[in-house]
Write a protein that holds these residues in place. Sequence first.
Motif, mmCIF file in Angstrom:
data_model
loop_
_atom_site.group_PDB
_atom_site.id
_atom_site.type_symbol
_atom_site.label_atom_id
_atom_site.label_comp_id
_atom_site.label_asym_id
_atom_site.label_seq_id
_atom_site.Cartn_x
_atom_site.Cartn_y
_atom_site.Cartn_z
ATOM 1 N N PRO A 103 25.914 36.641 45.926
ATOM 2 C CA PRO A 103 24.784 35.785 45.567
ATOM 3 C C PRO A 103 23.432 36.481 45.742
ATOM 4 O O PRO A 103 22.542 36.326 44.920
ATOM 5 C CB PRO A 103 24.902 34.604 46.517
ATOM 6 N N HIS A 104 23.279 37.261 46.809
ATOM 7 C CA HIS A 104 22.035 38.001 47.030
ATOM 8 C C HIS A 104 22.321 39.485 47.273
ATOM 9 O O HIS A 104 21.445 40.213 47.712
ATOM 10 C CB HIS A 104 21.252 37.437 48.217
ATOM 11 N N ASP A 136 15.451 39.034 42.589
ATOM 12 C CA ASP A 136 15.820 38.188 43.723
ATOM 13 C C ASP A 136 15.030 38.623 44.958
ATOM 14 O O ASP A 136 15.219 39.725 45.464
ATOM 15 C CB ASP A 136 17.329 38.333 43.973
#
Length: 146
Positions: A103-104, A136
Amino acid sequence: MFTLFPGLLLSAALTLTGIQPMPTPHPTPTTTSTEEVTAVDAQYEAVAAPYPPAVQDALTKVRKSGGHTIVRAKGKSYVVIGAGQRPTGGYQLVADQVRRTGPHGFTVSVHVKAPAPGAMKIQVISYPTLVIALPDQQAQVTVQMR
């Protein structure tokens, strides 16, 4: 007469060699479980100067010693990478691949491209650097340098 000749020559060359259409990639359906994290190419941007002030400060720190650092500014994560000192000009840091691993999570693969053998090089010590912006701001980045 002379302006017609190059066009005729080009037409003849294309006729003799033929024109092959570029294959269009077709999407293939994939199934992944929610527990499995697969690495996929991530969107990134190689950033040129002028840099945000925090990025410029980080660039100054990694320029001579080499290594990397992450700077979070303007809603992005900037990966600042330095290759350290090189004996001549002509060296470059090249991003081979930027992959999203979670996700990150991101993995950035880079290599130092040396000048071509026998190429003319400026006789000055150089410090190849590369700045990559990831969309991000919470990115956790692993840099692999080869």
